[in-house]
Motif scaffolding. Structure first.
Motif, short mmCIF file in Angstrom:
data_model
loop_
_atom_site.label_atom_id
_atom_site.label_comp_id
_atom_site.label_asym_id
_atom_site.label_seq_id
_atom_site.Cartn_x
_atom_site.Cartn_y
_atom_site.Cartn_z
N LYS A 105 0.84 -1.21 0.00
CA LYS A 105 0.00 0.00 0.00
C LYS A 105 0.87 1.26 0.00
O LYS A 105 0.53 2.26 -0.62
N MET A 106 1.99 1.21 0.70
CA MET A 106 2.89 2.36 0.73
C MET A 106 3.48 2.62 -0.66
O MET A 106 3.67 3.77 -1.05
N THR A 107 3.72 1.56 -1.41
CA THR A 107 4.21 1.70 -2.79
C THR A 107 3.20 2.46 -3.63
O THR A 107 3.57 3.35 -4.41
N ILE A 108 1.92 2.14 -3.46
CA ILE A 108 0.87 2.85 -4.21
C ILE A 108 0.82 4.31 -3.79
O ILE A 108 0.72 5.21 -4.65
N VAL A 109 0.88 4.58 -2.49
CA VAL A 109 0.86 5.96 -2.00
C VAL A 109 2.03 6.75 -2.58
O VAL A 109 1.86 7.87 -3.07
N ASN A 110 3.22 6.16 -2.56
CA ASN A 110 4.41 6.85 -3.09
C ASN A 110 4.28 7.10 -4.60
O ASN A 110 4.68 8.16 -5.08
N ARG A 111 3.74 6.13 -5.30
CA ARG A 111 3.55 6.30 -6.75
C ARG A 111 2.55 7.43 -7.02
O ARG A 111 2.81 8.30 -7.85
N LEU A 112 1.42 7.41 -6.30
CA LEU A 112 0.42 8.47 -6.48
C LEU A 112 0.99 9.84 -6.14
O LEU A 112 0.67 10.83 -6.80
N ASP A 113 1.82 9.88 -5.12
CA ASP A 113 2.40 11.14 -4.69
C ASP A 113 3.26 11.78 -5.78
O ASP A 113 3.40 13.00 -5.82
N SER A 114 3.81 10.97 -6.65
CA SER A 114 4.69 11.49 -7.70
C SER A 114 3.92 11.84 -8.98
O SER A 114 4.52 12.30 -9.95
N GLU A 115 2.62 11.60 -8.99
CA GLU A 115 1.82 11.82 -10.20
C GLU A 115 0.98 13.08 -10.10
O GLU A 115 0.74 13.60 -9.00
N SER A 116 0.50 13.54 -11.25
CA SER A 116 -0.41 14.68 -11.30
C SER A 116 -1.29 14.56 -12.54
O SER A 116 -1.09 13.67 -13.37
N GLY A 117 -2.28 15.43 -12.60
CA GLY A 117 -3.16 15.47 -13.77
C GLY A 117 -3.94 14.20 -13.98
O GLY A 117 -4.25 13.47 -13.03
N ILE A 118 -4.20 13.90 -15.24
CA ILE A 118 -5.02 12.75 -15.58
C ILE A 118 -4.32 11.43 -15.22
O ILE A 118 -4.98 10.44 -14.90
N THR A 119 -2.99 11.44 -15.22
CA THR A 119 -2.24 10.24 -14.81
C THR A 119 -2.58 9.90 -13.36
O THR A 119 -2.84 8.74 -13.02
N PHE A 120 -2.58 10.92 -12.51
CA PHE A 120 -2.95 10.70 -11.11
C PHE A 120 -4.38 10.19 -11.03
O PHE A 120 -4.65 9.20 -10.32
N ASP A 121 -5.31 10.85 -11.71
CA ASP A 121 -6.72 10.49 -11.62
C ASP A 121 -6.95 9.04 -12.02
O ASP A 121 -7.69 8.31 -11.34
N LYS A 122 -6.32 8.60 -13.10
CA LYS A 122 -6.49 7.22 -13.56
C LYS A 122 -5.90 6.22 -12.56
O LYS A 122 -6.52 5.21 -12.24
#
Length: 179
Positions: A105-122
């Motif tokens: 779950k921490m891997t997902i949080v870290n990945r999301l933290d580095s994203e923005s825009g539509i990439t983050f939303d998806k």
């Protein structure tokens, strides 16, 4: 003959005590097993809430679409409420709750933290579909295995909201996948 009856009565009494004693041991084992299941459930449910609160907060801040931002707000509100209930039940049962997320779950949080825009939303929408499927499975399994009435009531009250969150996550996913 009277002597025989006394021995029969004593023998019956000893057998009854042995049976009652083993029943008591079985009850103790069942209670211990339920306590273990309750503790494991509360710990897993707390981590699930922690993940939803963290990613929901991120969605409010990093989400590009209104759907993602509003869904994030709903997640934070709903899972903050259930997290409080879990903490109360854990305190009452002397269960220590985790303060960190599992590595996956921490891997997902870290990945999301580095994203923005539509990439983050998806990515957020995909993560929410998966995490709510996992939460529903956790709650349904606990619902079948746990006998603690207060925890049962919590599960029964929370499952419909989790199912609604899953539907919402699937709708958000369908919307952002089309962008």
């Amino acid at each position: 003959m009277k002597n025989n009856n006394v021995w029969m009565l004593l023998w019956a009494l000893m057998v009854s005590c042995t049976v009652l004693s083993s029943c008591s041991d079985d009850d103790d084992d069942a209670m211990d097993q339920d306590k273990t299941r309750v503790a494991a459930f509360l710990q897993s449910a707390a981590q699930s809430d922690m993940f939803e609160i963290m990613t929901g907060t991120m969605a409010q801040e990093q989400g590009m679409t209104d759907d993602v931002q509003m869904f994030g707000e709903m997640l934070v509100e709903d899972h903050t409420m259930t997290a409080g209930q879990i903490m109360e039940m854990a305190d009452e049962r002397d269960v220590n709750l985790p303060t960190t997320l599992p590595a996956a779950k921490m891997t997902i949080v870290n990945r999301l933290d580095s994203e923005s825009g539509i990439t983050f939303d998806k990515d957020f929408a995909n993560a929410q579909v998966q995490s709510h499927q996992e939460a529903i499975a956790l709650f349904e399994t606990a619902d079948q295995q746990i006998t603690d009435t207060e925890v049962q009531a919590f599960i029964d009250a929370t499952l419909p909201a989790l199912r609604m969150h899953l539907q919402h996550a699937q709708q958000v996913k369908a919307t952002v996948d089309g962008m």
